[in-house]
Write an enzyme that holds these catalytic residues in place. Sequence first.
Site, PDB file in Angstrom:
ATOM      1  N   ALA A   1       0.838  -1.208   0.000  1.00 32.78           N
ATOM      2  CA  ALA A   1       0.000   0.000   0.000  1.00 32.78           C
ATOM      3  C   ALA A   1       0.870   1.256   0.000  1.00 32.78           C
ATOM      4  CB  ALA A   1      -0.926  -0.007   1.219  1.00 32.78           C
TER       5      ALA A   1
ATOM      6  N   GLU B   1       9.543   3.247   7.008  1.00 31.51           N
ATOM      7  CA  GLU B   1       9.282   1.812   7.174  1.00 31.51           C
ATOM      8  C   GLU B   1      10.065   1.314   8.387  1.00 31.51           C
ATOM      9  OE1 GLU B   1       7.444  -0.832   6.044  1.00 31.51           O
ATOM     10  OE2 GLU B   1       8.674  -2.022   7.407  1.00 31.51           O
TER      11      GLU B   1
ATOM     12  N   ARG C   1       4.836 -12.173  -4.286  1.00 29.53           N
ATOM     13  CA  ARG C   1       4.778 -10.858  -3.621  1.00 29.53           C
ATOM     14  C   ARG C   1       6.102 -10.115  -3.678  1.00 29.53           C
ATOM     15  NH1 ARG C   1       0.767  -9.950   0.594  1.00 29.53           N
ATOM     16  NH2 ARG C   1      -0.876 -11.409   0.079  1.00 29.53           N
TER      17      ARG C   1
ATOM     18  N   TYR D   1      -2.241 -21.412  -7.132  1.00 29.62           N
ATOM     19  CA  TYR D   1      -2.059 -20.804  -8.454  1.00 29.62           C
ATOM     20  C   TYR D   1      -0.562 -20.632  -8.723  1.00 29.62           C
ATOM     21  CZ  TYR D   1      -2.029 -16.633  -5.403  1.00 29.62           C
ATOM     22  OH  TYR D   1      -1.789 -15.732  -4.399  1.00 29.62           O
TER      23      TYR D   1
ATOM     24  N   ASP E   1      -4.475  -1.866   4.450  1.00 35.12           N
ATOM     25  CA  ASP E   1      -4.950  -2.636   5.606  1.00 35.12           C
ATOM     26  C   ASP E   1      -5.132  -1.788   6.857  1.00 35.12           C
ATOM     27  OD1 ASP E   1      -5.032  -4.929   4.124  1.00 35.12           O
ATOM     28  OD2 ASP E   1      -3.634  -6.077   5.380  1.00 35.12           O
TER      29      ASP E   1
END
Length: 398
Positions: A17, A36, A110, A215, A293
Amino acid sequence: MRNDTPPRIAVVGGGLAGLTLALALHRAGLECRVYEQAPQLGEVGAGIQLAPSATRLLHRLGLEPALRSLAVEPAAMEFRRWADSSVISRGLLGVHCEQRYGAPYYALHRADLHRVLVEALPRGTVRLGARCTGVEEDPDGVVLRFADGSEAGADAVVGADGIHSVLRRALVADRPRASGQSVYRGLVESRRVPAVVAEPRVLLWLGPGRHFVCYPVSDGRLVNFVATVPTTGATDESWSGQGRVEDVVAAYDGWCADVTSVIGAADEVSLWALHDRAPIERWSTGRLTLLGDSAHPMLPFLGQGANQAVEDAVALAGCLRDATSGTLPAALERYESMRRPRTTQVQERSRGNSTAFHLPDGDAQRERDARMGTPAPERQDWLYGYDVERSLAAHQPA
Ligand SMILES: Cc1cc2nc3c(=O)[nH]c(=O)nc-3n(C[C@H](O)[C@H](O)[C@H](O)COP(=O)(O)OP(=O)(O)OC[C@H]3O[C@@H](n4cnc5c(N)ncnc54)[C@H](O)[C@@H]3O)c2cc1C
């Protein structure tokens, strides 16, 4: 900040995000710094599905060549029965998605997505090892405080700090809700599970009390799986950790060979207890807002958390593009009023799937399967067909 200068934005959190927002702000010509807490950037070793409502935005941000080279474009999404793997429904993705929605459906690792975002940002955008502990807001700006005693100022701050958000505490005193379900996640080499990679697909097997998703990712070399099970034992809020493959094997005893073959090919799994939070009435003040989130944590049963974060990011950058000190509160309000109804709907549908996916065999399950099996290509239009930039144009400030 002078009344007519563009705002300087601080973003707390360098997950998917926060980084997408940083890129969208950068493309909009706005100054932004990401704080971060981790000493290094990265993402968990797992897969992620991105739907057309997000991929169209990532493409417009200039990421299309990188994403096309790394992502798998699944041909279809199939729901199947747990015991015999019979098909409940098959929804076309691949070319169909591009034709119907003008953008692809991607399955990605990811870490690949995270890296593509980082590489697209100007150097020095992200400050690492910066754990935000609080923020003070006054009419002229915000001051962020960090665990190491340092401070930073900005004209506005965005909390992209995940489900445990520190910035959310400035707005609401809620806590994450345990869903009663946990997931084991793992990656296996595709060559070890030929049956499930014969065609690139998102496969979901539904059974009593649990479901299993897999997947392909990493250009088809790996298969990502997510095995949902009822949570056993207590979980606290630091709910991710190492799981045991033998526990996943036991949890899926008696399931079809397609599922057990994927679990059997795993060398290690991580374990997450799933939480969300209820939608909130307000997620912005004059100079602070939330995104991803931290604003709307949801259960992963629609595969939408990151997709919604990408939509948020582009919406917020669009609202801030022409903001000045005087109009900043109105810009944040516009962002929130655009995004809250949609993310609330997605949060609620995600929660609803946690019941629908786990029905015991019987009448309700047969009704569900019949409903899902009825062809309805328009079923996903509300989700995949949405274009947040069109919505921005429709939500012009008065
Ligand atoms: C099993 C599972 C499968 C999923 N599958 C999908 C899917 O297929 N598609 C999809 O769209 N979504 C999916 N999701 C949801 C998706 O992973 C999340 O919605 C998304 O990663 C949220 O990103 P975020 O950046 O908002 O939060 P996070 O990823 O939690 O990032 C928050 C960042 O903020 C940092 N941070 C936290 N606190 C502070 C602080 N105080 N100071 C500084 N930094 C801080 C953290 O270190 C972290 O880097 C799935 C989720 C799960 C659990």
